[in-house]
Scaffold this motif. Structure first.
Motif: not given
Length: 368
Positions: A333-352
């Motif tokens: 469960t933590l593995s699945r949630r972690g992968r989903e959570r990590s998708r919210q942190f994108q370098w493209s958003t940092t750049v914007k």
């Protein structure tokens, strides 16, 4: 708009979170069509091998050459700052000196105020802290990597909130989805990062005691990645806790760390304070379950995708590690949630969000 990143962090880090941030930001700005350059001079950083428009060359970190290298970089940096036009952004990468461009806009990223929070009032008089504060006060725009650090800047340094832009970090580990787990030391729990000196806030000793008092410590290996060699005090502690023979120090690049994340039962992140907390994000990207402190910015990063503990309570830490280590369903469960959570942190958003800050800096100085 032209953006120039200073040499400062690339003098210090071969690998590391701050130089990774600067490199990814530079890469993303160029992809967005910006004229971005890293004025690295004679540097020791490995990440710069991956990107274009680096002014300088990587050199070996030989004993006795450091002073000459730094003097060369400071001279070339001084010339650069004098020549940059008003429409340029000069982005200082570390606060080892207070450096101001003659005409260009000054941008500065504050990654954390850990020393000031952990050490208390005496830390404010230390050179690194005074330079950090001076740069934050003088900058046309200040970036932080978490809302937690923004609050610290406002509270501790009295920096105006309107010139602080929060730009969460992204994850570079999504490119390692093809790696095979490193299971040579399995089963193991993983610890990543510094362990000593000024990094006492990382709380390594407390984690060792928690492992020793748990059932996990009776069967699992402890793999520590990075952070330098073990000190004699750490070796003695591991020996007293019965973990010395099953503790292994690993070194390597990001791919090596990705393999360790992929093979670990969990990452244990016991820090007392962080400005962001990159290892938990990298672990989540690789599907590695995270057991971590509930302090500072860490919950901001992991959300509900981790099991928390009180980092000052050995029993709380021990119980959380046992819970994840022995529960296969929870780890899934933590593995699945972690992968989903990590998708919210994108370098493209940092750049914007960084570009929003640069535009603010241009307008702010023009209005003076």
């Amino acid at each position: 708009m032209d953006v120039y990143f200073s040499h400062h962090i690339f003098d210090r880090q071969t690998y590391g979170g701050i130089s990774r941030y600067c490199t990814e930001l530079h890469r993303g700005l160029r992809r967005a069509g910006m004229q971005s350059r890293i004025a690295a001079g004679l540097h020791i950083n490995a990440y710069l091998d991956e990107v274009d428009e680096v002014w300088g060359a990587r050199v070996s970190k030989r004993a006795g050459t450091n002073t000459a290298r730094l003097q060369f970089n400071r001279c070339t940096d001084s010339l650069l700052r004098a020549l940059l036009p008003e429409t340029a952004i000069y982005h200082v990468t570390f606060h080892d000196r207070v450096v101001l461009p003659k005409r260009a806009r000054l941008a500065f990223t504050v990654h954390d105020l850990i020393r000031e929070r952990v050490a208390g009032p005496e830390a404010f008089a230390q050179p690194l802290s005074t330079r950090k504060r001076s740069l934050a006060e003088l900058a046309d725009v200040v970036f932080t990597v978490s809302h937690c650090t923004k609050r610290d800047l406002v509270e501790l340094f009295d920096i105006p909130a309107d010139k602080i832009f929060v730009t969460h970090l992204g994850t570079s580990f999504s490119r390692f989805t093809d790696v095979r787990p490193d299971d040579a030391l399995a089963p193991y729990v993983l610890y990543v990062g510094a362990r000593q000196g000024a990094a006492d806030y990382k709380n390594f000793a407390q984690m060792v005691r928690a492992l020793s008092s748990s059932r996990v410590g009776q069967e699992a290996n402890l793999v520590c990645f990075g952070g330098g060699e073990f000190t004699s005090e750490q070796v003695d502690l591991l020996d007293r806790c019965g973990l010395r023979e099953r503790t292994h120090l690993m070194k390597g690049d990001d791919r090596c760390l990705a393999r360790l994340f992929a093979g670990a039962r969990c990452l244990v992140y016991p820090s007392l304070y962080e400005g962001f907390g990159l290892p938990p994000l990298e672990a989540m990207t690789m599907g590695c379950p995270v057991v971590c402190s509930e302090r500072s910015s860490i919950p901001e990063v992991v959300g509900s995708a981790a099991v928390f503990f009180d980092p000052e309570d050995v029993e709380s830490m021990s119980s959380a590690i046992e819970q994840v280590y022995f529960d296969n369903q929870l780890r899934t469960t933590l593995s699945r949630r972690g992968r989903e959570r990590s998708r919210q942190f994108q370098w493209s958003t940092t750049v914007k969000k960084t570009l929003d800050g640069y535009h603010y800096a241009l307008q702010r100085k023009t209005a003076r």
